[in-house]
Design a protein around this motif. Structure first.
Motif, short mmCIF file in Angstrom:
data_model
loop_
_atom_site.label_atom_id
_atom_site.label_comp_id
_atom_site.label_asym_id
_atom_site.label_seq_id
_atom_site.Cartn_x
_atom_site.Cartn_y
_atom_site.Cartn_z
N GLY A 104 0.80 -1.22 0.00
CA GLY A 104 0.00 0.00 0.00
C GLY A 104 0.83 1.27 0.00
O GLY A 104 0.30 2.36 -0.24
N ASP A 105 2.13 1.15 0.29
CA ASP A 105 2.97 2.33 0.32
C ASP A 105 3.10 2.93 -1.07
O ASP A 105 3.43 2.24 -2.03
CB ASP A 105 4.37 2.00 0.86
CG ASP A 105 4.37 1.75 2.36
OD1 ASP A 105 3.34 2.00 3.01
OD2 ASP A 105 5.42 1.32 2.88
N GLY A 106 2.81 4.20 -1.18
CA GLY A 106 2.90 4.91 -2.43
C GLY A 106 1.82 5.98 -2.52
O GLY A 106 0.86 5.98 -1.74
N TRP A 107 2.00 6.90 -3.44
CA TRP A 107 1.09 8.02 -3.60
C TRP A 107 0.01 7.72 -4.64
O TRP A 107 0.27 7.05 -5.63
CB TRP A 107 1.86 9.27 -4.03
CG TRP A 107 2.80 9.75 -2.97
CD1 TRP A 107 4.14 9.47 -2.88
CD2 TRP A 107 2.50 10.58 -1.86
NE1 TRP A 107 4.67 10.07 -1.77
CE2 TRP A 107 3.69 10.76 -1.12
CE3 TRP A 107 1.32 11.18 -1.40
CZ2 TRP A 107 3.74 11.53 0.04
CZ3 TRP A 107 1.38 11.95 -0.25
CH2 TRP A 107 2.58 12.12 0.46
N VAL A 108 -1.17 8.24 -4.40
CA VAL A 108 -2.27 8.23 -5.36
C VAL A 108 -2.49 9.68 -5.75
O VAL A 108 -2.54 10.56 -4.88
CB VAL A 108 -3.56 7.65 -4.72
CG1 VAL A 108 -4.75 7.85 -5.63
CG2 VAL A 108 -3.37 6.18 -4.39
N VAL A 109 -2.60 9.95 -7.02
CA VAL A 109 -2.83 11.30 -7.50
C VAL A 109 -4.25 11.39 -8.05
O VAL A 109 -4.64 10.62 -8.92
CB VAL A 109 -1.78 11.70 -8.57
CG1 VAL A 109 -2.05 13.11 -9.08
CG2 VAL A 109 -0.37 11.58 -8.01
N SER A 110 -5.00 12.35 -7.53
CA SER A 110 -6.39 12.53 -7.96
C SER A 110 -6.44 13.25 -9.30
O SER A 110 -5.43 13.74 -9.81
CB SER A 110 -7.16 13.33 -6.91
OG SER A 110 -6.75 14.69 -6.95
N ASP A 111 -7.65 13.34 -9.85
CA ASP A 111 -7.86 14.05 -11.11
C ASP A 111 -7.43 15.51 -11.03
O ASP A 111 -7.08 16.11 -12.03
CB ASP A 111 -9.33 13.99 -11.51
CG ASP A 111 -9.77 12.58 -11.88
OD1 ASP A 111 -8.90 11.72 -12.11
OD2 ASP A 111 -10.99 12.36 -11.95
N THR A 112 -7.46 16.08 -9.82
CA THR A 112 -7.08 17.49 -9.65
C THR A 112 -5.58 17.67 -9.47
O THR A 112 -5.11 18.79 -9.37
CB THR A 112 -7.80 18.10 -8.44
OG1 THR A 112 -7.35 17.43 -7.26
CG2 THR A 112 -9.31 17.98 -8.57
N GLY A 113 -4.85 16.56 -9.38
CA GLY A 113 -3.40 16.62 -9.19
C GLY A 113 -2.98 16.55 -7.73
O GLY A 113 -1.78 16.56 -7.43
N ALA A 114 -3.92 16.47 -6.81
CA ALA A 114 -3.59 16.35 -5.38
C ALA A 114 -3.08 14.93 -5.11
O ALA A 114 -3.61 13.96 -5.65
CB ALA A 114 -4.81 16.65 -4.53
#
Length: 168
Positions: A5-15
């Protein structure tokens, strides 16, 4: 130990949000000597994301974990709390981030009670761990996500009597 689960998720807005499968944290309540509730807060290490703020022990969920399992694992890793010391009372999804096709990330707060102000052992992700009276939480510089959810969590916990008996 790193999980899947370690890692970043980037939303449609770039957050960007930490936790490939979402994240979870543990809101632990315990009775103070006067009977009022205190909650365990983590002062995040300066090097961490949103370092210097106060929040809950928590982190990324692994693909095989429920929110409850992830929150309890993180509380053990970050505060030295053992599962058998806690009574889980409720889970609350406190943040959902929309993405293409639905929710791309969520944060779940697991509410648990401890029979007393338990001793804690911080790991390197914590500058400090502290039991804080519920009415003093908002006076601290809170992690932005925790600050946004604190009102909801207060409302939810107000309807759950503090369990003061240890688990059998």
């Amino acid at each position: 130990m790193r999980g899947d689960g370690d890692g970043w998720v980037v939303s449609d807005t770039g957050a960007a949000f930490w936790g490939r499968h979402g994240a979870a944290g543990l809101l632990v309540r315990a009775p103070q000597p006067d009977g009022s509730a205190a909650v365990l807060l983590q002062h995040r290490a300066p090097w961490s994301h949103q370092g210097g703020t106060w929040g809950l022990p928590g982190g990324a969920r692994d693909s095989h974990e429920s929110a409850e399992d992830a929150a309890l694992r993180e509380a053990h890793e970050e505060a030295g709390l053992a599962r058998h010391q806690l009574t889980v009372r409720q889970t609350v999804v406190t943040t959902e981030v929309a993405g293409e096709g639905g929710t791309c990330w969520s944060y779940t707060t697991v509410i648990a009670d401890a029979p007393e102000l338990l001793e804690t052992v911080p790991n390197r992700e914590s500058a400090e761990l502290r039991w804080v009276a519920v009415d003093e939480v908002a006076d601290l510089p809170l992690h932005p996500g925790f600050a946004r959810s604190w009102g909801l969590l207060l409302s939810v916990t107000a309807s759950i009597p503090l369990e003061v008996n240890p688990r059998q």
